[in-house]
Design a protein around this motif. Structure first.
Motif, PDB file in Angstrom:
ATOM      1  N   ILE A  24       0.853  -1.179   0.000  1.00 34.39           N
ATOM      2  CA  ILE A  24       0.000   0.000   0.000  1.00 34.39           C
ATOM      3  C   ILE A  24       0.888   1.228   0.000  1.00 34.39           C
ATOM      4  CG2 ILE A  24      -1.713   1.291   1.314  1.00 34.39           C
ATOM      5  CD1 ILE A  24      -2.654  -1.420   2.428  1.00 34.39           C
ATOM      6  N   ILE A  25       0.584   2.187  -0.853  1.00 36.54           N
ATOM      7  CA  ILE A  25       1.333   3.441  -0.885  1.00 36.54           C
ATOM      8  C   ILE A  25       0.944   4.238   0.345  1.00 36.54           C
ATOM      9  CG2 ILE A  25       1.720   5.600  -2.117  1.00 36.54           C
ATOM     10  CD1 ILE A  25       1.041   4.063  -4.700  1.00 36.54           C
ATOM     11  N   ASP A  26       1.950   4.605   1.176  1.00 35.40           N
ATOM     12  CA  ASP A  26       1.627   5.402   2.354  1.00 35.40           C
ATOM     13  C   ASP A  26       2.195   6.818   2.288  1.00 35.40           C
ATOM     14  OD1 ASP A  26       4.321   4.893   3.004  1.00 35.40           O
ATOM     15  OD2 ASP A  26       3.875   4.775   5.132  1.00 35.40           O
ATOM     16  N   ARG A  27       3.166   7.068   1.408  1.00 35.35           N
ATOM     17  CA  ARG A  27       3.724   8.412   1.231  1.00 35.35           C
ATOM     18  C   ARG A  27       4.040   8.636  -0.243  1.00 35.35           C
ATOM     19  NH1 ARG A  27       2.539   8.077   5.872  1.00 35.35           N
ATOM     20  NH2 ARG A  27       3.692   8.685   7.711  1.00 35.35           N
ATOM     21  N   ARG A  28       3.899   9.886  -0.677  1.00 30.66           N
ATOM     22  CA  ARG A  28       4.337  10.297  -2.012  1.00 30.66           C
ATOM     23  C   ARG A  28       5.218  11.528  -1.837  1.00 30.66           C
ATOM     24  NH1 ARG A  28      -1.392   9.282  -3.976  1.00 30.66           N
ATOM     25  NH2 ARG A  28      -1.223   7.322  -5.079  1.00 30.66           N
ATOM     26  N   LEU A  29       6.276  11.622  -2.632  1.00 32.24           N
ATOM     27  CA  LEU A  29       7.171  12.773  -2.587  1.00 32.24           C
ATOM     28  C   LEU A  29       7.020  13.533  -3.900  1.00 32.24           C
ATOM     29  CD1 LEU A  29       9.437  14.236  -1.012  1.00 32.24           C
ATOM     30  CD2 LEU A  29      11.065  12.808  -2.257  1.00 32.24           C
ATOM     31  N   TRP A  30       6.687  14.817  -3.787  1.00 34.25           N
ATOM     32  CA  TRP A  30       6.429  15.659  -4.951  1.00 34.25           C
ATOM     33  C   TRP A  30       7.486  16.748  -5.033  1.00 34.25           C
ATOM     34  CZ3 TRP A  30       2.193  14.672  -8.080  1.00 34.25           C
ATOM     35  CH2 TRP A  30       1.218  13.823  -7.564  1.00 34.25           C
ATOM     36  N   ARG A  31       7.863  17.134  -6.243  1.00 39.19           N
ATOM     37  CA  ARG A  31       8.695  18.315  -6.459  1.00 39.19           C
ATOM     38  C   ARG A  31       7.755  19.415  -6.922  1.00 39.19           C
ATOM     39  NH1 ARG A  31      13.389  17.627 -10.390  1.00 39.19           N
ATOM     40  NH2 ARG A  31      11.656  17.105 -11.742  1.00 39.19           N
ATOM     41  N   ILE A  32       7.875  20.584  -6.290  1.00 42.12           N
ATOM     42  CA  ILE A  32       6.994  21.703  -6.607  1.00 42.12           C
ATOM     43  C   ILE A  32       7.820  22.802  -7.256  1.00 42.12           C
ATOM     44  CG2 ILE A  32       5.440  23.439  -5.662  1.00 42.12           C
ATOM     45  CD1 ILE A  32       4.909  21.480  -3.358  1.00 42.12           C
ATOM     46  N   ASP A  33       7.395  23.231  -8.434  1.00 41.03           N
ATOM     47  CA  ASP A  33       8.043  24.322  -9.165  1.00 41.03           C
ATOM     48  C   ASP A  33       6.949  25.279  -9.611  1.00 41.03           C
ATOM     49  OD1 ASP A  33       9.769  25.944 -10.592  1.00 41.03           O
ATOM     50  OD2 ASP A  33       9.844  24.606 -12.324  1.00 41.03           O
ATOM     51  N   ARG A  34       6.811  26.349  -8.869  1.00 44.20           N
ATOM     52  CA  ARG A  34       5.733  27.321  -9.099  1.00 44.20           C
ATOM     53  C   ARG A  34       4.391  26.609  -9.020  1.00 44.20           C
ATOM     54  NH1 ARG A  34       9.006  30.442 -13.659  1.00 44.20           N
ATOM     55  NH2 ARG A  34      10.509  31.393 -12.266  1.00 44.20           N
ATOM     56  N   ALA A  35       3.626  26.595 -10.083  1.00 40.59           N
ATOM     57  CA  ALA A  35       2.305  25.957 -10.045  1.00 40.59           C
ATOM     58  C   ALA A  35       2.355  24.488 -10.466  1.00 40.59           C
ATOM     59  CB  ALA A  35       1.342  26.713 -10.946  1.00 40.59           C
ATOM     60  N   ASN A  36       3.526  23.989 -10.842  1.00 44.96           N
ATOM     61  CA  ASN A  36       3.652  22.614 -11.323  1.00 44.96           C
ATOM     62  C   ASN A  36       4.083  21.683 -10.201  1.00 44.96           C
ATOM     63  OD1 ASN A  36       3.092  23.420 -14.007  1.00 44.96           O
ATOM     64  ND2 ASN A  36       5.208  24.091 -14.214  1.00 44.96           N
ATOM     65  N   ARG A  37       3.519  20.469 -10.206  1.00 43.45           N
ATOM     66  CA  ARG A  37       3.927  19.421  -9.266  1.00 43.45           C
ATOM     67  C   ARG A  37       4.358  18.206 -10.077  1.00 43.45           C
ATOM     68  NH1 ARG A  37      -0.315  17.961  -4.743  1.00 43.45           N
ATOM     69  NH2 ARG A  37      -0.908  16.619  -6.436  1.00 43.45           N
ATOM     70  N   GLU A  38       5.436  17.567  -9.628  1.00 47.17           N
ATOM     71  CA  GLU A  38       5.900  16.345 -10.288  1.00 47.17           C
ATOM     72  C   GLU A  38       6.125  15.281  -9.224  1.00 47.17           C
ATOM     73  OE1 GLU A  38       9.567  14.682 -13.034  1.00 47.17           O
ATOM     74  OE2 GLU A  38       9.757  16.630 -12.077  1.00 47.17           O
ATOM     75  N   LEU A  39       5.537  14.116  -9.410  1.00 48.93           N
ATOM     76  CA  LEU A  39       5.717  12.994  -8.488  1.00 48.93           C
ATOM     77  C   LEU A  39       7.122  12.441  -8.674  1.00 48.93           C
ATOM     78  CD1 LEU A  39       4.412  11.129  -6.395  1.00 48.93           C
ATOM     79  CD2 LEU A  39       3.637   9.707  -8.303  1.00 48.93           C
ATOM     80  N   VAL A  40       7.928  12.397  -7.598  1.00 45.65           N
ATOM     81  CA  VAL A  40       9.308  11.928  -7.727  1.00 45.65           C
ATOM     82  C   VAL A  40       9.562  10.597  -7.017  1.00 45.65           C
ATOM     83  CG1 VAL A  40      10.256  14.219  -8.125  1.00 45.65           C
ATOM     84  CG2 VAL A  40      10.135  13.355  -5.801  1.00 45.65           C
ATOM     85  N   ALA A  41       8.718  10.234  -6.034  1.00 46.32           N
ATOM     86  CA  ALA A  41       8.915   8.962  -5.336  1.00 46.32           C
ATOM     87  C   ALA A  41       7.630   8.541  -4.637  1.00 46.32           C
ATOM     88  CB  ALA A  41      10.038   9.079  -4.317  1.00 46.32           C
ATOM     89  N   GLU A  42       7.521   7.229  -4.400  1.00 45.13           N
ATOM     90  CA  GLU A  42       6.419   6.671  -3.624  1.00 45.13           C
ATOM     91  C   GLU A  42       6.988   5.677  -2.632  1.00 45.13           C
ATOM     92  OE1 GLU A  42       2.671   6.686  -6.663  1.00 45.13           O
ATOM     93  OE2 GLU A  42       3.992   4.962  -6.735  1.00 45.13           O
ATOM     94  N   ARG A  43       6.485   5.713  -1.401  1.00 50.08           N
ATOM     95  CA  ARG A  43       6.902   4.738  -0.400  1.00 50.08           C
ATOM     96  C   ARG A  43       5.754   3.767  -0.192  1.00 50.08           C
ATOM     97  NH1 ARG A  43       8.494   5.875   5.838  1.00 50.08           N
ATOM     98  NH2 ARG A  43       6.233   5.801   6.063  1.00 50.08           N
ATOM     99  N   HIS A  44       6.063   2.486  -0.285  1.00 51.27           N
ATOM    100  CA  HIS A  44       5.072   1.423  -0.149  1.00 51.27           C
ATOM    101  C   HIS A  44       5.286   0.697   1.172  1.00 51.27           C
ATOM    102  CE1 HIS A  44       3.955   1.470  -4.492  1.00 51.27           C
ATOM    103  NE2 HIS A  44       5.159   1.999  -4.568  1.00 51.27           N
TER     104      HIS A  44
END
Length: 69
Positions: free
Chosen positions: A13-33
């Motif tokens: 089960i995914i319990d955490r997601r790590l996002w990179r934020i650049d102004r109004a843009n978000r990019e998913l960079v990692a998921e912890r299961h």
């Protein structure tokens, strides 16, 4: 069911997601299961050299609370 990943007979089960934020843009960079055995594994979705800027951790699933007083 988006947060459940099946690998053979194991369930994680995914319990955490790590996002990179650049102004109004978000990019998913990692998921912890969290696996059925209670262990954690992190899946990195971008190369390490691209991890620059503001990072935000999204809590997808809280750890079960301890019901004991």
């Amino acid at each position: 069911m988006d947060d459940v990943v099946r690998s053979g007979t194991k369930l994680s089960i995914i319990d955490r997601r790590l996002w990179r934020i650049d102004r109004a843009n978000r990019e998913l960079v990692a998921e912890r299961h969290r696996t059925a055995s209670g262990r954690f594994r992190t899946v990195w979705l971008v190369p390490e050299e691209n991890l620059r800027g503001v990072l935000w951790v999204e809590v997808v699933e809280e750890a079960p609370s301890d019901p004991s007083p």
